[in-house]
Design an enzyme around this catalytic site. Structure first.
Site, short mmCIF file in Angstrom:
data_model
loop_
_atom_site.label_atom_id
_atom_site.label_comp_id
_atom_site.label_asym_id
_atom_site.label_seq_id
_atom_site.Cartn_x
_atom_site.Cartn_y
_atom_site.Cartn_z
N ASN A 1 1.29 3.39 -2.94
CA ASN A 1 1.78 3.83 -4.26
C ASN A 1 1.24 5.22 -4.61
OD1 ASN A 1 2.84 1.29 -4.37
ND2 ASN A 1 1.55 0.55 -6.04
N GLU B 1 -11.97 -5.44 -4.28
CA GLU B 1 -12.50 -4.08 -4.12
C GLU B 1 -11.82 -3.09 -5.09
OE1 GLU B 1 -11.57 -6.07 -1.44
OE2 GLU B 1 -13.69 -6.56 -1.10
N ASN B 2 -10.64 -3.44 -5.58
CA ASN B 2 -9.92 -2.51 -6.47
C ASN B 2 -10.63 -2.29 -7.80
OD1 ASN B 2 -6.57 -3.51 -5.40
ND2 ASN B 2 -7.80 -1.77 -4.74
N ARG C 1 -11.94 1.18 -8.56
CA ARG C 1 -11.09 2.33 -8.94
C ARG C 1 -11.42 2.80 -10.36
NH1 ARG C 1 -5.22 2.10 -6.00
NH2 ARG C 1 -6.02 1.41 -3.99
N ASP D 1 0.84 -1.19 0.00
CA ASP D 1 0.00 0.00 0.00
C ASP D 1 0.88 1.24 0.00
OD1 ASP D 1 -2.34 1.41 -0.02
OD2 ASP D 1 -2.75 1.19 2.12
C1 IPE Z 1 -1.38 0.16 -3.54
O1 IPE Z 1 -1.22 1.53 -3.57
C2 IPE Z 1 -1.42 -0.43 -4.92
C3 IPE Z 1 -2.63 -1.17 -5.29
C4 IPE Z 1 -3.75 -1.23 -4.62
C5 IPE Z 1 -2.58 -1.86 -6.56
P1 IPE Z 1 -2.47 2.50 -3.52
O2 IPE Z 1 -2.87 2.83 -4.90
O3 IPE Z 1 -3.53 1.93 -2.65
O4 IPE Z 1 -1.82 3.79 -2.84
P2 IPE Z 1 -2.48 4.83 -1.82
O5 IPE Z 1 -3.18 4.06 -0.76
O6 IPE Z 1 -3.41 5.68 -2.62
O7 IPE Z 1 -1.31 5.61 -1.30
MG MG Z 2 -4.18 2.24 -0.73
#
Ligand code: IPE
Ligand code: MG
Length: 214
Positions: free
Chosen positions: A4, A49-50, A53, A2
């Site tokens: 990124n 859940e992703n 996005r 987590d």
């Molecule tokens: C994790 O980083 C990567 C994935 C879920 C693929 P995030 O995209 O959740 O990064 P933050 O939480 O917005 O910093």
């Molecule tokens: Mg995240």
């Protein structure tokens, strides 16, 4: 993995750059496993859940995954790494599915370390599936459920690390974490170096695990 997005935001860069850096962190970490005695590393790359996005971010993540397999599979295969997937990767596009399955097949006989990528993975759904499969077989016992989890062929989970300061498991390996040591670090995933893994393991080695005993 987590942080990124926050890594990129701090640098006024697009989120995609954070994900790209995140892949570099994965590459460096996998390279560092040699000789450490670590049998298995499981990375939470994409949760069920992703899918919520924005489409362009999902496209960026899918493209990065394909690029990673294309660029790194030779090295991974030659290093004796077995690539394994938990979750339902069939939800990704056809090209991604073919690359993933090709990588699994190519590394199937490798024994140095097993690198598991959780893709379209959610632990609660996994437990429901496993419980149903156990019920269909007859008895729903802890042992029967464990046997039907996606992780059935992996060693027990010893250490679970969450980066970027969140103190949650977020639907990752809930059943498997029953006796795992939990380690939380503020380091954002793109900044997570082999040195940080070493620190986490050192911390883990210092903790006394009692499994409910005393
Ligand atoms: C994790 O980083 C990567 C994935 C879920 C693929 P995030 O995209 O959740 O990064 P933050 O939480 O917005 O910093
Ligand atoms: Mg995240």
């Amino acid at each position: 993995m987590d942080g990124n997005g926050r890594w990129a935001k701090k640098r006024l860069l697009p989120r995609a750059m954070g994900h790209k850096k995140g892949v570099e962190a994965v590459r460096n970490l996998v390279r560092s496993l040699r000789g450490t005695g670590i049998e298995a590393l499981t990375l939470y790359a994409f949760s069920t859940e992703n899918w919520g996005r924005p489409a362009d971010e999902i496209a960026d993540l899918t493209a990065l995954m394909k690029h990673f397999i294309r660029s790194d599979l030779d090295e991974i295969a030659e290093a004796g790494v077995r690539l394994n997937i938990i979750g339902d990767h069939s939800a990704f596009d056809e090209e991604a599915v073919a690359l993933i399955e090709g990588a699994i097949a190519r590394t199937a006989d490798n024994r140095e370390v097993v690198l598991t990528i959780a893709l379209n993975y959610g632990s609660q759904a996994e437990i429901v599936r496993a419980a149903r499969a156990a019920a269909a077989e007859g008895e729903v016992t802890e042992e029967a459920i464990a046997r039907h989890l996606d992780t059935a062929d992996l060693p027990p989970l010893d250490l679970l690390i969450r980066t970027s300061g969140e103190l949650r498991l977020s639907n990752f390996l809930l059943w498997q974490a029953a006796y795992a040591e939990l380690y939380f670090t503020d380091v954002l995933w793109p900044d997570f170096k082999p040195e940080h893994l070493r620190q986490a393991i050192e911390h883990f080695s210092g903790r006394e695990r009692r499994y409910g005993g005393r």
